[in-house]
Design a protein around this motif. Structure first.
Motif, PDB file in Angstrom:
ATOM      1  N   ASP A 295       0.888  -1.172  -0.043  1.00  0.00           N
ATOM      2  CA  ASP A 295       0.029   0.011  -0.128  1.00  0.00           C
ATOM      3  C   ASP A 295       0.830   1.388   0.189  1.00  0.00           C
ATOM      4  O   ASP A 295       0.693   2.213  -0.810  1.00  0.00           O
ATOM      5  CB  ASP A 295      -0.911   0.052   1.131  1.00  0.00           C
ATOM      6  N   GLN A 296       1.926   1.374   0.877  1.00  0.00           N
ATOM      7  CA  GLN A 296       2.692   2.393   0.964  1.00  0.00           C
ATOM      8  C   GLN A 296       3.646   2.592  -0.351  1.00  0.00           C
ATOM      9  O   GLN A 296       3.538   3.778  -0.954  1.00  0.00           O
ATOM     10  CB  GLN A 296       3.693   2.374   1.985  1.00  0.00           C
ATOM     11  N   TYR A 297       3.945   1.508  -0.952  1.00  0.00           N
ATOM     12  CA  TYR A 297       4.686   1.658  -2.417  1.00  0.00           C
ATOM     13  C   TYR A 297       3.607   2.263  -3.314  1.00  0.00           C
ATOM     14  O   TYR A 297       4.107   3.261  -3.979  1.00  0.00           O
ATOM     15  CB  TYR A 297       5.259   0.365  -2.726  1.00  0.00           C
ATOM     16  N   LEU A 298       2.557   1.774  -3.370  1.00  0.00           N
ATOM     17  CA  LEU A 298       1.703   2.320  -4.413  1.00  0.00           C
ATOM     18  C   LEU A 298       1.111   3.653  -4.154  1.00  0.00           C
ATOM     19  O   LEU A 298       1.049   4.626  -5.001  1.00  0.00           O
ATOM     20  CB  LEU A 298       0.593   1.333  -4.665  1.00  0.00           C
ATOM     21  N   THR A 299       0.963   3.950  -3.026  1.00  0.00           N
ATOM     22  CA  THR A 299       0.899   5.395  -2.562  1.00  0.00           C
ATOM     23  C   THR A 299       1.979   6.318  -3.048  1.00  0.00           C
ATOM     24  O   THR A 299       1.650   7.458  -3.625  1.00  0.00           O
ATOM     25  CB  THR A 299       0.467   5.700  -1.040  1.00  0.00           C
ATOM     26  N   ARG A 300       3.104   6.010  -2.785  1.00  0.00           N
ATOM     27  CA  ARG A 300       4.594   6.838  -3.161  1.00  0.00           C
ATOM     28  C   ARG A 300       4.293   6.923  -4.864  1.00  0.00           C
ATOM     29  O   ARG A 300       4.867   7.849  -5.106  1.00  0.00           O
ATOM     30  CB  ARG A 300       5.509   6.243  -2.469  1.00  0.00           C
ATOM     31  N   LEU A 301       4.234   5.865  -5.356  1.00  0.00           N
ATOM     32  CA  LEU A 301       4.177   5.837  -6.795  1.00  0.00           C
ATOM     33  C   LEU A 301       3.049   6.497  -7.380  1.00  0.00           C
ATOM     34  O   LEU A 301       3.413   7.369  -8.368  1.00  0.00           O
ATOM     35  CB  LEU A 301       4.148   4.330  -7.292  1.00  0.00           C
ATOM     36  N   ALA A 302       1.808   6.476  -7.065  1.00  0.00           N
ATOM     37  CA  ALA A 302       0.954   7.495  -7.220  1.00  0.00           C
ATOM     38  C   ALA A 302       1.354   8.838  -7.252  1.00  0.00           C
ATOM     39  O   ALA A 302       1.096   9.915  -7.976  1.00  0.00           O
ATOM     40  CB  ALA A 302      -0.367   7.206  -6.698  1.00  0.00           C
ATOM     41  N   ASP A 303       1.958   9.213  -6.052  1.00  0.00           N
ATOM     42  CA  ASP A 303       2.165  10.625  -5.742  1.00  0.00           C
ATOM     43  C   ASP A 303       3.292  11.108  -6.831  1.00  0.00           C
ATOM     44  O   ASP A 303       3.346  12.094  -7.237  1.00  0.00           O
ATOM     45  CB  ASP A 303       2.644  10.833  -4.362  1.00  0.00           C
ATOM     46  N   SER A 304       4.185  10.170  -6.903  1.00  0.00           N
ATOM     47  CA  SER A 304       5.452  10.628  -7.741  1.00  0.00           C
ATOM     48  C   SER A 304       5.014  10.811  -9.286  1.00  0.00           C
ATOM     49  O   SER A 304       5.620  11.568 -10.067  1.00  0.00           O
ATOM     50  CB  SER A 304       6.558   9.424  -7.834  1.00  0.00           C
ATOM     51  N   LEU A 305       3.893   9.733  -9.636  1.00  0.00           N
ATOM     52  CA  LEU A 305       3.748   9.937 -11.030  1.00  0.00           C
ATOM     53  C   LEU A 305       2.812  11.289 -11.219  1.00  0.00           C
ATOM     54  O   LEU A 305       2.846  11.745 -12.445  1.00  0.00           O
ATOM     55  CB  LEU A 305       2.528   8.900 -11.164  1.00  0.00           C
ATOM     56  N   GLN A 306       2.246  11.916 -10.084  1.00  0.00           N
ATOM     57  CA  GLN A 306       1.333  13.059 -10.237  1.00  0.00           C
ATOM     58  C   GLN A 306       2.548  14.278 -10.137  1.00  0.00           C
ATOM     59  O   GLN A 306       2.021  15.453 -10.882  1.00  0.00           O
ATOM     60  CB  GLN A 306       0.495  13.223  -9.524  1.00  0.00           C
ATOM     61  N   ASN A 307       3.478  14.014  -9.385  1.00  0.00           N
ATOM     62  CA  ASN A 307       4.122  15.362  -8.934  1.00  0.00           C
ATOM     63  C   ASN A 307       5.609  15.416  -9.228  1.00  0.00           C
ATOM     64  O   ASN A 307       6.407  16.286  -9.339  1.00  0.00           O
ATOM     65  CB  ASN A 307       3.853  15.454  -7.408  1.00  0.00           C
ATOM     66  N   ASP A 308       6.194  14.089  -9.308  1.00  0.00           N
ATOM     67  CA  ASP A 308       7.738  14.029  -9.490  1.00  0.00           C
ATOM     68  C   ASP A 308       8.093  13.965 -10.808  1.00  0.00           C
ATOM     69  O   ASP A 308       7.884  13.160 -11.772  1.00  0.00           O
ATOM     70  CB  ASP A 308       8.311  12.913  -8.884  1.00  0.00           C
ATOM     71  N   PRO A 309       8.756  15.218 -11.471  1.00  0.00           N
ATOM     72  CA  PRO A 309       8.981  15.246 -12.886  1.00  0.00           C
ATOM     73  C   PRO A 309       9.942  14.054 -13.238  1.00  0.00           C
ATOM     74  O   PRO A 309       9.790  13.540 -14.621  1.00  0.00           O
ATOM     75  CB  PRO A 309       9.771  16.542 -13.006  1.00  0.00           C
ATOM     76  N   ALA A 310      11.035  13.570 -12.502  1.00  0.00           N
ATOM     77  CA  ALA A 310      11.678  12.398 -12.952  1.00  0.00           C
ATOM     78  C   ALA A 310      11.186  11.036 -12.954  1.00  0.00           C
ATOM     79  O   ALA A 310      11.307  10.440 -13.967  1.00  0.00           O
ATOM     80  CB  ALA A 310      12.966  12.275 -11.906  1.00  0.00           C
ATOM     81  N   THR A 311      10.145  10.975 -12.325  1.00  0.00           N
ATOM     82  CA  THR A 311       9.234   9.768 -12.438  1.00  0.00           C
ATOM     83  C   THR A 311       8.308   9.724 -13.417  1.00  0.00           C
ATOM     84  O   THR A 311       8.229   8.660 -14.376  1.00  0.00           O
ATOM     85  CB  THR A 311       8.388   9.505 -11.109  1.00  0.00           C
ATOM     86  N   ILE A 312       7.928  10.936 -13.759  1.00  0.00           N
ATOM     87  CA  ILE A 312       6.889  11.144 -14.964  1.00  0.00           C
ATOM     88  C   ILE A 312       7.844  11.088 -16.227  1.00  0.00           C
ATOM     89  O   ILE A 312       7.285  10.374 -16.957  1.00  0.00           O
ATOM     90  CB  ILE A 312       6.243  12.579 -14.887  1.00  0.00           C
ATOM     91  N   GLY A 313       8.843  11.668 -16.125  1.00  0.00           N
ATOM     92  CA  GLY A 313       9.906  11.308 -17.384  1.00  0.00           C
ATOM     93  C   GLY A 313      10.079   9.954 -17.621  1.00  0.00           C
ATOM     94  O   GLY A 313      10.230   9.691 -19.028  1.00  0.00           O
ATOM     95  N   ARG A 314      10.490   9.244 -16.633  1.00  0.00           N
ATOM     96  CA  ARG A 314      10.854   7.841 -16.685  1.00  0.00           C
ATOM     97  C   ARG A 314       9.527   7.090 -17.365  1.00  0.00           C
ATOM     98  O   ARG A 314       9.833   6.236 -18.275  1.00  0.00           O
ATOM     99  CB  ARG A 314      11.459   7.173 -15.485  1.00  0.00           C
TER     100      ARG A 314
END
Length: 423
Positions: free
Chosen positions: A265-284
């Motif tokens: 749950d924690q991993y998926l929550t962090r991943l969802a937040d990164s996909l919405q707000n982290d430019p690096a994650t979005i770029g990858r």
């Protein structure tokens, strides 16, 4: 404008030509009969007084016959080849007649009121429904529609379709950023706990696999230990590892609040937040997405999918007994049955059809009527005259015949009245 020759005479036109010749012969015979009567009665009227009446009737008949012959002939050609003004009306005024006819059709037949009134009185949807409800008619429509669809599919260029699919996919799938959308979707998924079912299924599948594959743990760790470690110790290590893995999976399966579940749950929550707000994650994520869609194998799969789809559709469309054709026919029958029985649907469909027809007529009626004008303008004048004469000439010969009779009666009446008054 180059003249367009009319089609060759049809069997019906040939029959009209024979009928026209017969009527011309009858009308000419009537004129000749009056001339013979006049030639006989004129010199004898002094000796036989009553022949004066015959002479007057014959004289009036000849005048009437000649006048009507001139009038009928002047419609189509110059009488006796003499270019008298206002003769050969049809060939000389053909284009004007075409324009007048086009204006007449546009004004009186293509008006919105006429079209709306006619369509509203026809019950188009009910008649169409009753026609389609019959299986043989629905099958015919399905056959024709299948032939048209197959023709369109065969006419399509595979490379053009593949390029179109690629362009559409790039415009709607590759170019837009997926990261924030996927992140938002994943966040809602985690918040609702909808992913717990997937975790349960994964744990169940892993547990079943572990229970049926004990041998897969033999040597998994022990083979990497020094050779001086006793074999008993090695077996204990492998058994312990297997039992711990099995126990871990059982605990995850049985404990809804297991630490592993919370970690997911924690991993998926962090991943969802990164996909919405982290430019690096979005770029990858976007790079990975582009790499997938730009892969040659993906392009090959798209081409193969189109080829398979096209081949399957062509086979189904060409086979009268295919499921697709059967479903098309049944769908048409069902639609026809509903159209023929559902009054509310009939009213809606009739309204749509009427509004569409009125809109098209109102917008394009001048263009539709101009087809008449332009077509007549392209016709050859001589052939047009002959064609029209074949259509109405026989009836016009009756005018000549009637003119002969009426002229004879008029001549007789005029002579009788004059003789009675003057003596």
């Amino acid at each position: 404008m180059p003249r367009t020759p009319l089609a060759a005479l049809s069997p019906a036109d040939q029959e009209r030509r024979r009928a026209l010749r017969r009527m011309k012969a009858v009308a000419l015979g009537a004129l000749l009969f009056m001339a013979v009567v006049f030639a006989v009665s004129f010199p004898l009227q002094a000796d036989v007084p009553w022949l004066a009446y015959v002479r007057a009737a014959a004289e009036g008949g000849m005048v009437g016959a000649l006048a009507d012959w001139f009038a009928v002939t002047a419609l189509f050609r110059h009488p006796l080849g003499i270019p008298i003004p206002h003769t050969a009306i049809i060939p000389s005024r053909k284009d004007e007649i075409g324009r007048t006819l086009g204006e007449f059709v546009e004004t009186n037949f293509l008006s919105t009121e006429v079209v709306r009134t006619k369509l509203e009185s026809m019950s188009v949807s009910r008649r169409l429904g009753e026609w389609l409800a019959r299986p043989e008619h629905a099958a015919r429509v399905a056959d024709e529609g299948s032939a048209m669809a197959a023709g369109v599919l065969r006419a399509l260029s595979d490379s053009d379709v593949q390029d179109l699919i690629a362009d559409v996919a790039r415009e709607h799938l590759v170019e837009p950023d997926w990261g924030p959308s996927v992140g938002g979707w994943l966040s809602r998924l985690v918040d609702s706990g909808a992913h717990h079912g997937a975790v349960d299924m994964l744990a169940d599948s892993l547990g079943v696999w572990l229970e049926g594959n004990r041998s897969s743990f033999d040597g998994l760790v022990s083979s990497r230990l020094p050779s001086w470690v006793p074999s008993m110790v090695l077996r204990i290590i492998d058994d312990t590892l297997y039992k711990e893995a099995l126990s871990f999976v059982r605990d995850v399966r049985g404990d809804p609040d297991h630490a592993a579940r919370r970690a997911v749950d924690q991993y998926l929550t962090r991943l969802a937040d990164s996909l919405q707000n982290d430019p690096a994650t979005i770029g990858r994520f976007e790079d990975a997405k582009s790499g997938v869609f730009d892969s040659p194998r993906v392009r090959e799969l798209a081409a193969e999918a189109w080829d398979t789809t096209k081949s399957g559709l062509l086979r189904s469309l060409s086979d009268p007994d295919s499921g697709l054709r059967a479903r098309m026919t049944q769908a048409l029958i069902d639609a026809g049955t509903r159209l023929s029985t559902d009054t509310a649907l009939q009213q809606r469909v009739d309204g749509w059809a009427t509004d569409a027809a009125v809109f098209l007529v109102d917008r394009y009626r001048h263009d539709i009527a101009s087809i008449i004008t332009e077509t007549v303008e392209r016709w050859d004048p001589v052939e047009t005259t002959e064609k029209i004469e074949l259509m109405v000439g026989r009836d016009l010969q009756y005018i000549r015949l009637n003119g002969t009779v009426v002229g004879a009666l008029a001549g007789l009446v005029i002579f009788t009245i004059a003789h009675a008054l003057v003596g």
